[in-house]
Write a protein that holds these residues in place. Structure first.
Motif: not given
Length: 354
Positions: A286-288, A1-9, A293-299
């Motif tokens: 949690s589900k991602l 598993m990989q940790t979601i990247k972020g935070p981004a905007i 999920y391979p990407g960023w969490a973007v506000l």
């Protein structure tokens, strides 16, 4: 598993005519000061990013990446939401959407479509030059005026709308495939791709294209009353981008999903700043994480009530607090028995000799 990247905007909602919001350098310094680590770049304002130039110039791309790096920021994705909208426009919306286009093609729908397609294709090459894995956009819409089946839709109307949408988008998807970049459609009311069923229609029409992906934004699903957690279970393999945006839906005896033509403040369903709405972000993150999920969490800030700068200031900490640093080993490894293959067979009674 990989940790979601972020935070981004996502910077689109914050571009303005006064410092620090009128230049990319100013916006980058502001975003970094709030604790963001990445920015999603709109490509419709050359003050921030010239997508046609970026497609042709590695030097320009390196300069943009270097400017952001000096602020400690990465580019998460480029956005062609407005240009993607113009890839397919029903004539009923010609006048309203014309302002999204370059001045030289306004009032000429066919030329506007070709310009939009060239812009999105340029974003594929620009994304490749920037080393990005995903790109975000809108699909545009031909069938949207016929969303509600009254008057009764003629047989074949929806099928032809999606066939035409596929004819326009297939060469763009091929350009993204050549660039090695996933093309993520934000499933959004007003677009022909606005839920799981319409995304599946489109996938079928483009031959299950490997680059046809999803920008997941749960706020649009709350306003449609769609199960946004189950959506991740169904489509996680295609989710390659993520807008963290809150919303609420509070119907009453006077209005529901359609909103009665009300403004955003008065609608039963409306967007809210992070933490002010009803969305279960603990469940989403949690589900991602579960599905890698391979990407960023973007506000993406949109709110009917709160000031945008307050929403942005709160958003970085909100996202950071929800990102799950995934485990590197199973929680019950401490109790592992360390048995070998022969012991496994013995435990199952399959080792022979009986």
């Amino acid at each position: 598993m990989q940790t979601i990247k972020g935070p981004a905007i996502f910077l689109a909602q914050f571009v303005g005519d006064a410092p620090p919001f009128d230049t990319l350098d100013g916006l980058a310094g502001w975003a970094a000061g709030l604790g963001f680590e990445g920015v999603q770049l709109p490509t419709n304002d050359p003050r921030l990013f010239d997508v046609a130039r970026a497609a042709d110039s590695q030097t320009y791309c390196d300069e943009i990446a270097g400017l952001l790096s000096r602020h400690g920021l990465a580019i998460t994705e480029l956005s062609t939401h407005l240009q993607g909208q113009l890839v397919a426009v029903h004539p009923a919306y010609d006048a309203l959407f014309d302002g999204f286009a370059a001045p030289e093609v306004r009032g000429r729908p066919a030329a506007r479509t070709e310009w939009a397609i060239s812009q999105v294709k340029a974003a594929a090459k620009a994304s490749q030059r920037l080393g990005l894995a995903a790109h975000v956009t809108f699909s545009g819409a031909l069938a949207w005026p016929y969303l509600y089946p009254w008057p009764q839709r003629p047989a074949g109307l929806v099928e032809e709308a999606f066939a035409e949408l596929a004819r326009r988008w297939r060469p763009i998807l091929d350009a993204f495939d050549e660039a090695g970049v996933d093309l993520c459609y934000e499933l959004h009311p007003g677009e022909d791709l606005h839920d799981g069923v319409t995304f599946e229609r489109f996938l079928a029409a483009v031959g299950e294209h490997p680059r046809a992906s999803i920008l997941y934004d749960p706020s649009h699903f709350v306003l449609q009353q769609l199960d946004y957690l189950a959506f991740i279970d169904l489509y996680h393999a295609r989710i390659k981008a993520f807008h963290v945006k809150d919303a609420e839906f509070r119907p009453d005896g006077r209005q529901g999903v359609y909103g009665g033509y009300s403004g955003w403040v008065e609608r039963a369903g409306r967007f809210r700043s992070l933490g002010d709405g009803q969305i279960d972000f603990v469940g989403i993150f949690s589900k991602l994480a579960q599905y890698d999920y391979p990407g960023w969490a973007v506000l993406e800030w949109e709110c009917a009530l709160k000031h945008p700068e307050d929403g942005a200031a709160e958003g970085a900490d909100f996202i950071r607090g929800h990102i799950i640093r995934v485990a590197e080993r199973a929680f019950d490894d401490f109790a592992g028995s360390g048995v070998d293959a022969a012991q496994l067979k013995s435990l199952l009674g399959t080792g022979g000799g009986r």
